[in-house]
Design a protein around this motif. Structure first.
Motif, PDB file in Angstrom:
ATOM      1  N   SER A 115       0.805  -1.026  -0.109  1.00  0.00           N
ATOM      2  CA  SER A 115      -0.017  -0.076  -0.052  1.00  0.00           C
ATOM      3  C   SER A 115       0.815   1.345  -0.025  1.00  0.00           C
ATOM      4  CB  SER A 115      -0.895  -0.053   1.040  1.00  0.00           C
ATOM      5  OG  SER A 115      -0.197  -0.221   2.224  1.00  0.00           O
ATOM      6  N   SER A 146       0.691  10.580   7.001  1.00  0.00           N
ATOM      7  CA  SER A 146       1.511   9.347   6.768  1.00  0.00           C
ATOM      8  C   SER A 146       2.921   9.659   6.091  1.00  0.00           C
ATOM      9  CB  SER A 146       0.353   8.456   6.213  1.00  0.00           C
ATOM     10  OG  SER A 146       1.149   7.308   5.932  1.00  0.00           O
ATOM     11  N   CYS A 252      -1.784   5.279  -4.073  1.00  0.00           N
ATOM     12  CA  CYS A 252      -2.808   4.293  -3.522  1.00  0.00           C
ATOM     13  C   CYS A 252      -3.774   4.033  -4.870  1.00  0.00           C
ATOM     14  CB  CYS A 252      -3.720   4.596  -2.206  1.00  0.00           C
ATOM     15  SG  CYS A 252      -4.196   6.369  -2.367  1.00  0.00           S
TER      16      CYS A 252
HETATM   17  C1  LIG Z   1      -1.859  11.929   0.075  1.00  0.00           C
HETATM   18  C2  LIG Z   1      -1.976  10.605   0.570  1.00  0.00           C
HETATM   19  N1  LIG Z   1      -0.640  10.168   1.036  1.00  0.00           N
HETATM   20  C3  LIG Z   1      -0.749   8.849   1.832  1.00  0.00           C
HETATM   21  C4  LIG Z   1      -2.125   8.225   2.079  1.00  0.00           C
HETATM   22  C5  LIG Z   1      -1.745   7.064   2.924  1.00  0.00           C
HETATM   23  O1  LIG Z   1      -2.380   5.963   1.923  1.00  0.00           O
HETATM   24  P1  LIG Z   1      -2.051   4.435   2.687  1.00  0.00           P
HETATM   25  O2  LIG Z   1      -2.988   4.350   3.837  1.00  0.00           O
HETATM   26  O3  LIG Z   1      -2.436   3.686   1.447  1.00  0.00           O
HETATM   27  O4  LIG Z   1      -0.664   4.123   3.054  1.00  0.00           O
HETATM   28  C6  LIG Z   1      -3.242   8.991   1.768  1.00  0.00           C
HETATM   29  C7  LIG Z   1      -4.334   8.223   2.447  1.00  0.00           C
HETATM   30  O5  LIG Z   1      -5.535   8.546   2.119  1.00  0.00           O
HETATM   31  C8  LIG Z   1      -3.128  10.069   1.042  1.00  0.00           C
HETATM   32  O6  LIG Z   1      -4.170  10.656   0.794  1.00  0.00           O
END
Ligand SMILES: Cc1ncc(COP(=O)(O)O)c(C=O)c1O
Length: 435
Positions: A115, A146, A252
């Motif tokens: 992911s 994140s 994603c």
């Molecule tokens: C800009 C962005 N980066 C990272 C993520 C994190 O994604 P994941 O939970 O698939 O690692 C998201 C999730 O919505 C996001 O919108």
């Protein structure tokens, strides 16, 4: 009004429901709407779903596709790795070409795996190589949390204090989005110390679409690596990762790509790195040369396969890839160029209708230039934003709310109609009028 009253390429709009109907009647992609299941409200009417930037809708082919995989598991069990309708052993390979087309990559530059944040970690292991003098990471304010956590953890792992190493580029006072020239200026100013430039291709909050080509060129000229988080860009904007020479990108597939909740993510590694076996990386058996993958005890040495595939760790998650497979077939049919053309028109129509809402002091903080945004518009509502959001939700408009005062609306060209956009604007107008 008839459909022929709407010139196909005209970017002028008119108020009123008949114009929305006429735009839909003239839309060559209109039929794709019915390929997706639309949630309905308590009155049985489809909701106006403007949150494809959060979780895309389900293609109607998904339940049958999932049933097929379940049947293959039940009837073939381990044999399904080779004998399933879509053999599981190399299921990731059926996703490769359509994903490569969507992000403007060569097929071997792309792999579906893990992911987004996991893929970002894998890319940081390879592409963040700090030295005593070049160790900084240029990011934007505010990066998705994140990503910020991931970067800070890599800095700390290498004994670097994030407070010293992060260069955070901010919008100018009184502005809501970053200017490309300000990003470029920082790269020029501090480039000798920057190991990595890492930005969101489309900013999740403001909807700004970065000029990735110019940023990449500037980063490389200063000796930096350049990577992008394309969570909000893949399937939304026209991307040319290979030609732009981007070093790596991650995304994603559950947002604009409609791959389902927690869908497998995507990863791009530029061809320049694909054959470099000496690059540091985290390794797992699925990244290993398939010829020796099963000779684990005989060939203990990891031999990365060429291309992005060499960054895989584990075998493909079939139940997470199947809905994405179904969704990518629809993208291939529609084509990203046609989708982007409709998107510009659809979002322009939303912008036009929102501009017509008097009172309430609403500001569209997303850039006004279609070339500097995807489909999302972010609306800053200075007073009682949450109440307004609750009001539109109660009337069947699914948009999302970001504390403290922003509503994001993302009309997706694959499954949203012009009439959806008209309805959303009308309901919002009604709510704003109650202020
Ligand atoms: C800009 C962005 N980066 C990272 C993520 C994190 O994604 P994941 O939970 O698939 O690692 C998201 C999730 O919505 C996001 O919108």
């Amino acid at each position: 009004m008839t459909a022929s009253a709407v010139a196909p390429r005209a970017l002028s709009y008119q108020p009123g429901e008949p114009f929305a109907r006429a735009l839909d009647a003239a839309d060559p992609l209109a039929a794709f709407r019915d390929r997706f299941q639309h949630p309905v409200g308590p009155d049985g009417r489809p909701l106006v779903y403007l949150t494809g930037n959060s979780l895309g809708l389900m293609p109607k082919t998904v339940p049958d596709r999932m049933q097929q995989e379940l049947r293959d598991w039940g009837t073939l069990a381990v044999e399904a790795h080779m004998k399933a309708k879509t053999p599981w052993y190399n299921y990731h390979e059926v996703l490769r070409d359509p994903l490569a087309r969507l992000v403007g990559a060569l097929p071997d530059e792309v792999v579906a795996m893990n992911s987004l944040t996991i893929n970002l970690h894998l890319m940081l292991v390879t592409f963040y190589q700090p030295t005593a003098t070049r160790y900084k990471v240029l990011v934007e304010d505010a990066a998705f949390p994140s990503d910020s956590y991931a970067i800070a953890s890599h800095l700390r792992l290498r004994g670097i204090d994030p407070a010293q190493a992060l260069i955070i580029v901010r919008p100018r006072a009184g502005e809501h989005t970053l200017r490309t020239e300000d990003v470029l200026a920082q790269i020029q100013k501090q480039g000798a110390e920057i190991a990595l430039v890492l930005l969101g291709g489309v900013h999740y909050y403001s909807g700004l679409l970065h000029d990735m080509a110019r940023i990449t060129t500037a980063g490389h000229a200063a000796g930096c690596k350049v990577g992008f988080d394309l969570a909000h860009a893949a399937g939304n904007a026209k991307l040319s990762l290979h030609d732009w020479n981007v070093d790596f990108a991650v995304w994603c597939c559950y947002k604009y790509l409609n791959g389902g909740p927690g869908a497998v993510g995507g990863c791009f590694v530029h061809q320049r790195f694909g054959n470099d076996r000496a690059l540091p990386r985290l390794a797992g058996w699925w990244g290993n040369d398939p010829a020796t993958r099963f000779r684990l005890h005989l060939n203990a040495e990891f031999v990365p396969q060429p291309g992005a595939d060499g960054w895989q760790i584990s075998n493909p998650p079939i139940f997470s890839m199947t809905p994405l497979h179904a969704a990518l077939e629809i993208f291939d049919e529609a084509g990203i160029d046609a989708l982007r053309a409709k998107s510009v028109r659809l979002t322009g129509y939303l912008e036009y209708l929102l501009d017509g809402i008097q009172g309430g002091g609403m500001t569209i903080i997303t850039p006004r230039d279609p070339a500097a945004r995807g489909c999302q518009l972010s609306l800053l509502i200075p007073k009682r934003a949450q109440e307004i959001h609750e009001g539109i939700t109660a009337q069947g408009i699914v948009a999302d709310f970001r504390q403290p005062d922003v509503i994001r609306m993302a009309p997706a060209p694959l499954f949203n109609s012009y009439h959806d956009v008209w309805r959303a604007a009308e309901v919002l107008r009604g709510q704003m009028g109650r202020l």
